[in-house]
Scaffold this active site. Sequence first.
Site, PDB file in Angstrom:
ATOM      1  N   GLU A  71      -3.978   8.101  14.445  1.00 26.51           N
ATOM      2  CA  GLU A  71      -3.321   7.431  13.339  1.00 26.51           C
ATOM      3  C   GLU A  71      -2.237   6.590  14.551  1.00 26.51           C
ATOM      4  O   GLU A  71      -1.851   7.583  15.580  1.00 26.51           O
ATOM      5  CB  GLU A  71      -2.398   8.296  12.388  1.00 26.51           C
ATOM      6  CG  GLU A  71      -1.807   7.490  11.346  1.00 26.51           C
ATOM      7  CD  GLU A  71      -2.702   7.750  10.127  1.00 26.51           C
ATOM      8  OE1 GLU A  71      -2.194   7.246   9.198  1.00 26.51           O
ATOM      9  OE2 GLU A  71      -3.703   8.038  10.236  1.00 26.51           O
TER      10      GLU A  71
ATOM     11  N   GLU B 289       1.440  -1.052  -5.000  1.00 28.24           N
ATOM     12  CA  GLU B 289      -0.067  -0.378  -4.973  1.00 28.24           C
ATOM     13  C   GLU B 289      -0.820  -0.405  -5.971  1.00 28.24           C
ATOM     14  O   GLU B 289      -0.250  -0.939  -7.235  1.00 28.24           O
ATOM     15  CB  GLU B 289       0.449   1.352  -5.172  1.00 28.24           C
ATOM     16  CG  GLU B 289      -0.445   2.332  -5.460  1.00 28.24           C
ATOM     17  CD  GLU B 289      -1.419   2.268  -4.132  1.00 28.24           C
ATOM     18  OE1 GLU B 289      -2.574   2.379  -4.436  1.00 28.24           O
ATOM     19  OE2 GLU B 289      -1.099   2.422  -2.785  1.00 28.24           O
TER      20      GLU B 289
ATOM     21  N   TYR C  94       0.949  -1.165  -0.085  1.00 30.14           N
ATOM     22  CA  TYR C  94       0.005  -0.033  -0.007  1.00 30.14           C
ATOM     23  C   TYR C  94       0.862   1.215  -0.060  1.00 30.14           C
ATOM     24  O   TYR C  94       0.666   2.093   0.661  1.00 30.14           O
ATOM     25  CB  TYR C  94      -0.919   0.048   1.403  1.00 30.14           C
ATOM     26  CG  TYR C  94      -1.654  -1.179   1.718  1.00 30.14           C
ATOM     27  CD1 TYR C  94      -2.672  -1.847   1.137  1.00 30.14           C
ATOM     28  CD2 TYR C  94      -0.905  -1.808   2.794  1.00 30.14           C
ATOM     29  CE1 TYR C  94      -3.243  -3.002   1.732  1.00 30.14           C
ATOM     30  CE2 TYR C  94      -1.626  -3.025   3.021  1.00 30.14           C
ATOM     31  CZ  TYR C  94      -2.670  -3.768   2.667  1.00 30.14           C
ATOM     32  OH  TYR C  94      -3.196  -4.872   3.116  1.00 30.14           O
TER      33      TYR C  94
ATOM     34  N   CYS D   8      -4.574   3.802  10.635  1.00 36.42           N
ATOM     35  CA  CYS D   8      -5.376   4.677  10.845  1.00 36.42           C
ATOM     36  C   CYS D   8      -6.602   4.326  11.437  1.00 36.42           C
ATOM     37  O   CYS D   8      -7.876   5.037  11.673  1.00 36.42           O
ATOM     38  CB  CYS D   8      -5.960   5.393   9.558  1.00 36.42           C
ATOM     39  SG  CYS D   8      -6.733   4.154   8.262  1.00 36.42           S
TER      40      CYS D   8
ATOM     41  N   ASN E 231       4.806   8.298  -0.046  1.00 39.00           N
ATOM     42  CA  ASN E 231       5.104   9.073   1.132  1.00 39.00           C
ATOM     43  C   ASN E 231       6.079   8.566   1.924  1.00 39.00           C
ATOM     44  O   ASN E 231       6.872   9.300   2.409  1.00 39.00           O
ATOM     45  CB  ASN E 231       3.802   8.996   1.842  1.00 39.00           C
ATOM     46  CG  ASN E 231       3.790  10.132   2.937  1.00 39.00           C
ATOM     47  OD1 ASN E 231       4.238  11.227   2.777  1.00 39.00           O
ATOM     48  ND2 ASN E 231       3.160   9.464   4.080  1.00 39.00           N
TER      49      ASN E 231
ATOM     50  N   ASP F 172       0.956   0.183   5.494  1.00 37.43           N
ATOM     51  CA  ASP F 172      -0.177   1.105   5.680  1.00 37.43           C
ATOM     52  C   ASP F 172      -1.304   1.074   5.447  1.00 37.43           C
ATOM     53  O   ASP F 172      -1.834   1.585   4.133  1.00 37.43           O
ATOM     54  CB  ASP F 172       0.737   2.665   5.376  1.00 37.43           C
ATOM     55  CG  ASP F 172      -0.083   3.785   5.688  1.00 37.43           C
ATOM     56  OD1 ASP F 172      -1.164   3.805   6.785  1.00 37.43           O
ATOM     57  OD2 ASP F 172       0.237   4.811   5.295  1.00 37.43           O
TER      58      ASP F 172
END
Length: 359
Positions: free
Chosen positions: A351, A232, A211, A317, A216, A292
């Site tokens: 988070e 991804e 992911y 998250c 980032n 993530d």
Amino acid sequence: MTFDSQAYAAQLEDKVTRLRDLLAPFDAPEPTVFDSPLQNFRLRAEFRLWREGGERHYAMFSQDDKRTPILIEEFPIASLRINQLMPQLKAAWQASAALSHKLFQVEFLTTLAGDAMITLCYHRPLDEHWHAAATKLATDLGVSIIGRSKGKREVLGLDYVVEKLDVGGRTFSYRQPEGAFTQPNGTVNQKMLNWAYEALGDRSDDLLELYCGNGNFTLPLATRVRKVLATEISKTSVNAALSNLAENAVDNVTLVRLSAEELTEALNEVRPFRRLHGIDLKSYEFGSVFVDPPRAGMDPDTCELTRRFDNILYISCNPETLAANIAQLHDTHRITRCALFDQFPWTHHMESGVLLTRR
């Protein structure tokens, strides 16, 4: 709302307690807490437009009432740039039928580096009058403008903004495309990247990243390892990640467009994938995996995939699904680091991050 520091501290402590309680069954260390600015922290915002008194106003709706608009004149949780642009844009559409006719939604995307983009969404085709008015508006405001109408898109300027973040003593440059996911709280995102960078440490083996989004985390973490295999599924994010890798001269990352589930099949040699043509999975010496995942967390098969790695660096998250995934891994891995990142102040969302190491 009022932005009282004591109220913020109390709310943050409630989040710490909640995370601590969720991770208590796994003997987690005390979480390191990374707070947020109290206001002007949100780098993106989306508003519907609502006609009242013969004018269009910025509007939002509460979770409990999707029918009654809350008219917005300023938005203190949004970045200073968004708050500067809001009245300027409103004045522009009030003065221009070409801009205001059937305009129903406005989206702002800004960065800590000072870049800005505005997306204008319409229930009508965009004509030459709109193009002329929007071109002048983009110049006057110093922004890129994107017009959207029934699946069509017109870009005036760039279709991305540029963010610059300092991680591990180096500045990384990120393209953030319109419509793709980006971390909304840039200040906390930078803290989160530095925590992950420190938690992974310098290594001589390889990293698997699931992911990866627009890269980032990929960019700084790639500087800590020999090489990275990143996955991804979003085409927009893949293209942004490839641009970001090139822009930052990070050349030890191979990016493949596979889901976590597909990668699990590939690593387990269940079936071949054309998208892995030319990539020798056996050449990788994976010592760590970085995940993530979306709010749903990792599915059981992906969770089992991560078990084969000595180190699992996990950004979440959703602390509930984080705890559920840790429960599945707890017999082979223990939590050695734990952190809370207050990406979403004034809400119950948080988070969090953990480093799991093999027992």
